[in-house]
Design an enzyme around this catalytic site. Sequence first.
Site, mmCIF file in Angstrom:
data_model
loop_
_atom_site.group_PDB
_atom_site.id
_atom_site.type_symbol
_atom_site.label_atom_id
_atom_site.label_comp_id
_atom_site.label_asym_id
_atom_site.label_seq_id
_atom_site.Cartn_x
_atom_site.Cartn_y
_atom_site.Cartn_z
ATOM 1 N N CYS A 224 0.830 -1.212 0.000
ATOM 2 C CA CYS A 224 0.000 0.000 0.000
ATOM 3 C C CYS A 224 0.861 1.259 0.000
ATOM 4 C CB CYS A 224 -0.922 -0.016 1.218
ATOM 5 S SG CYS A 224 -1.822 1.521 1.403
ATOM 6 N N CYS B 195 0.391 3.468 3.125
ATOM 7 C CA CYS B 195 1.083 2.913 4.299
ATOM 8 C C CYS B 195 2.573 3.234 4.218
ATOM 9 C CB CYS B 195 0.883 1.399 4.377
ATOM 10 S SG CYS B 195 -0.720 0.896 5.042
ATOM 11 N N ASP C 41 -1.333 16.215 -2.446
ATOM 12 C CA ASP C 41 -1.546 15.238 -3.515
ATOM 13 C C ASP C 41 -0.455 15.411 -4.573
ATOM 14 O OD1 ASP C 41 -4.283 13.507 -4.514
ATOM 15 O OD2 ASP C 41 -2.763 13.976 -6.022
ATOM 16 N N HIS D 46 -4.294 1.077 8.248
ATOM 17 C CA HIS D 46 -4.711 0.700 6.896
ATOM 18 C C HIS D 46 -6.174 0.253 6.913
ATOM 19 C CE1 HIS D 46 -4.320 -0.697 2.745
ATOM 20 N NE2 HIS D 46 -5.132 -1.678 3.130
ATOM 21 N N ASN E 182 -13.479 9.413 -2.329
ATOM 22 C CA ASN E 182 -13.803 8.429 -3.360
ATOM 23 C C ASN E 182 -13.887 7.058 -2.699
ATOM 24 O OD1 ASN E 182 -13.760 10.361 -5.423
ATOM 25 N ND2 ASN E 182 -11.558 10.148 -5.703
ATOM 26 N N GLY F 148 -14.633 5.851 -8.032
ATOM 27 C CA GLY F 148 -13.426 6.522 -8.517
ATOM 28 C C GLY F 148 -12.209 6.360 -7.623
ATOM 29 N N HIS G 260 -6.628 2.774 0.414
ATOM 30 C CA HIS G 260 -6.323 3.103 1.809
ATOM 31 C C HIS G 260 -7.094 4.407 2.015
ATOM 32 C CE1 HIS G 260 -3.141 3.642 5.197
ATOM 33 N NE2 HIS G 260 -4.046 4.592 5.327
ATOM 34 N N HIS H 41 -8.874 7.826 2.452
ATOM 35 C CA HIS H 41 -8.307 9.178 2.543
ATOM 36 C C HIS H 41 -9.369 10.193 2.186
ATOM 37 C CE1 HIS H 41 -7.636 7.484 -1.452
ATOM 38 N NE2 HIS H 41 -7.833 8.702 -1.930
ATOM 39 N N HIS I 175 -9.842 13.820 0.440
ATOM 40 C CA HIS I 175 -9.251 14.890 -0.360
ATOM 41 C C HIS I 175 -9.781 16.223 0.178
ATOM 42 C CE1 HIS I 175 -7.954 12.504 -4.010
ATOM 43 N NE2 HIS I 175 -8.825 11.657 -3.489
#
Length: 112
Positions: free
Chosen positions: A5, A8, A31, A47, A86, A92, A97, A99, A101
Amino acid sequence: MSADCIFCKIASGDIPSKKIYEDEDVIVFNDIHPIAPVHFLIVPKLHIESLLSCEGQHQTLLGRMLLLAPKLAKEQGLPGFRIMINTGHEGGQEVFHIHLHVFGGSVSLPKT
Ligand code: 5GP
Ligand code: ZN
């Protein structure tokens, strides 16, 4: 930690990132392919594949991630921002893992 990952590996420091915040549970970094003038990712160190895998035990962690958004957005000088999570291939999601945005700056985003 999941061996393959990417997030991770960023959380453990094995892969570098432009980190803007870290505590014992969460790491936040820009990003790599921003789609807004400010675009960062709020990522738990634990995770968890996606929002689809979350359960009651993750409630506090998810709440902490959400509350970090306005704190860090203010620090970045953003008067407002947009959050996106997402979820699943159909949603999408590319990195499995979980997250958040966070987008900000003068940017045209779709009105949803
Ligand atoms: P998703 O579609 O899964 O919500 O988005 C994953 C995001 O992670 C994408 O916006 C992509 O640009 C970002 N990303 C993928 N790999 C890396 C990386 O190695 N470093 C950073 N900083 N961002 C990444
Ligand atoms: Zn992971």
